[in-house]
Design an enzyme around this catalytic site. Structure first.
Site, PDB file in Angstrom:
ATOM      1  N   SER A 159      -2.756  -7.436   3.146  1.00  0.00           N
ATOM      2  CA  SER A 159      -3.206  -7.206   4.387  1.00  0.00           C
ATOM      3  C   SER A 159      -3.597  -8.538   5.081  1.00  0.00           C
ATOM      4  O   SER A 159      -3.189  -9.010   6.320  1.00  0.00           O
ATOM      5  CB  SER A 159      -4.388  -6.255   4.892  1.00  0.00           C
ATOM      6  OG  SER A 159      -4.071  -4.956   4.329  1.00  0.00           O
ATOM      7  N   HIS A 168       0.828  -1.162  -0.023  1.00  0.00           N
ATOM      8  CA  HIS A 168       0.047  -0.125   0.081  1.00  0.00           C
ATOM      9  C   HIS A 168       0.870   1.318   0.006  1.00  0.00           C
ATOM     10  O   HIS A 168       0.667   2.143  -0.733  1.00  0.00           O
ATOM     11  CB  HIS A 168      -1.035   0.001   1.265  1.00  0.00           C
ATOM     12  CG  HIS A 168      -1.850  -1.091   1.471  1.00  0.00           C
ATOM     13  ND1 HIS A 168      -1.967  -1.961   2.747  1.00  0.00           N
ATOM     14  CD2 HIS A 168      -2.870  -1.285   0.455  1.00  0.00           C
ATOM     15  CE1 HIS A 168      -2.958  -2.465   2.255  1.00  0.00           C
ATOM     16  NE2 HIS A 168      -3.436  -2.518   1.173  1.00  0.00           N
ATOM     17  N   LYS A 207     -16.022  -7.696   5.218  1.00  0.00           N
ATOM     18  CA  LYS A 207     -14.791  -8.190   6.028  1.00  0.00           C
ATOM     19  C   LYS A 207     -14.976  -7.798   7.653  1.00  0.00           C
ATOM     20  O   LYS A 207     -15.608  -6.957   7.797  1.00  0.00           O
ATOM     21  CB  LYS A 207     -13.637  -7.490   5.492  1.00  0.00           C
ATOM     22  CG  LYS A 207     -13.326  -7.739   4.079  1.00  0.00           C
ATOM     23  CD  LYS A 207     -11.839  -7.023   3.737  1.00  0.00           C
ATOM     24  CE  LYS A 207     -11.679  -7.332   2.107  1.00  0.00           C
ATOM     25  NZ  LYS A 207     -10.620  -6.416   1.471  1.00  0.00           N
ATOM     26  N   ARG A 267      -2.163  -6.026  -8.306  1.00  0.00           N
ATOM     27  CA  ARG A 267      -1.035  -6.797  -7.934  1.00  0.00           C
ATOM     28  C   ARG A 267      -0.931  -7.833  -9.161  1.00  0.00           C
ATOM     29  O   ARG A 267       0.197  -8.129  -9.383  1.00  0.00           O
ATOM     30  CB  ARG A 267      -1.262  -7.556  -6.523  1.00  0.00           C
ATOM     31  CG  ARG A 267      -0.920  -6.397  -5.555  1.00  0.00           C
ATOM     32  CD  ARG A 267      -1.472  -7.341  -4.213  1.00  0.00           C
ATOM     33  NE  ARG A 267      -2.927  -7.555  -4.287  1.00  0.00           N
ATOM     34  CZ  ARG A 267      -3.735  -7.930  -3.367  1.00  0.00           C
ATOM     35  NH1 ARG A 267      -3.453  -7.886  -2.338  1.00  0.00           N
ATOM     36  NH2 ARG A 267      -4.971  -7.929  -3.477  1.00  0.00           N
TER      37      ARG A 267
END
Ligand code: PNS
Length: 160
Positions: free
Chosen positions: A128, A17, A41, A90
């Site tokens: 994360s 990040h 989440k 990514r």
């Protein structure tokens, strides 16, 4: 002023990040890191902890602001007078979902552009959730999170 928003859960912020934030800060006058609790989440860190970690990790970057938002991302952009959403990609596996979100956001607010920055090669594997998993199992997360927050993240994970 050319303002961009970099939205996410940041649970917690990773070096991946931070790489995107640093690069976006070179492209825009101001980058607002928008922290939200994704309803899909269950976060490990509170919103204020996550924002605090971002502030500490970006203290050396002048044109960064950290802010919370709920609801639609495009409404947050309108409130902040921003026209650009920055996202990091990514791998191709990120693309389908991110492309869908970019199209939805364009539909909701045609003025808004989504700009994708490709993740630096050394961070393509990082997320994360990987950091949380390794931390919870007692692994070394020092290469994954900014040094400024390492002790606090470790301490918080030990309390889990
Ligand atoms: O780090 P995350 O949890 O993958 O980030 C997801 C985020 C915050 C970018 C996404 O959930 C989002 O934009 N939420 C805001 C709600 C919204 O605007 N939804 C409509 C666009 S699909």
């Amino acid at each position: 002023m050319n303002v961009a928003v970099y939205p996410g859960s940041f649970d917690p912020i990773t070096n991946g990040h931070l790489d995107i934030i640093r690069r976006a800060a070179k492209l825009y006058d101001k980058v607002i890191v928008g922290v939200l609790t994704n309803s899909a989440k269950q976060p490990m860190f509170s919103k204020s902890q996550r924002a605090d970690f971002i502030r500490k990790s970006t203290a050396d970057i002048d044109n960064i602001e950290v802010s919370f938002f709920d609801g639609l991302l495009v409404d947050f952009l309108k409130r902040e007078n921003a026209k650009v959403i920055v996202k990091g990609l990514r791998a191709t596996s990120d693309f389908e979902y991110e492309f869908q979100m970019a199209l939805v956001n364009k539909q909701l607010c045609p003025d808004v552009e989504t700009v994708f920055l490709s993740s630096s090669e050394r961070f393509t594997y990082l997320s994360s959730s990987i950091v949380r998993e390794i931390g919870k199992l007692g692994g070394d997360i020092s290469v994954f999170v900014p040094p400024e927050i390492l002790d606090e993240v470790n301490a918080a994970m030990c309390k889990e």
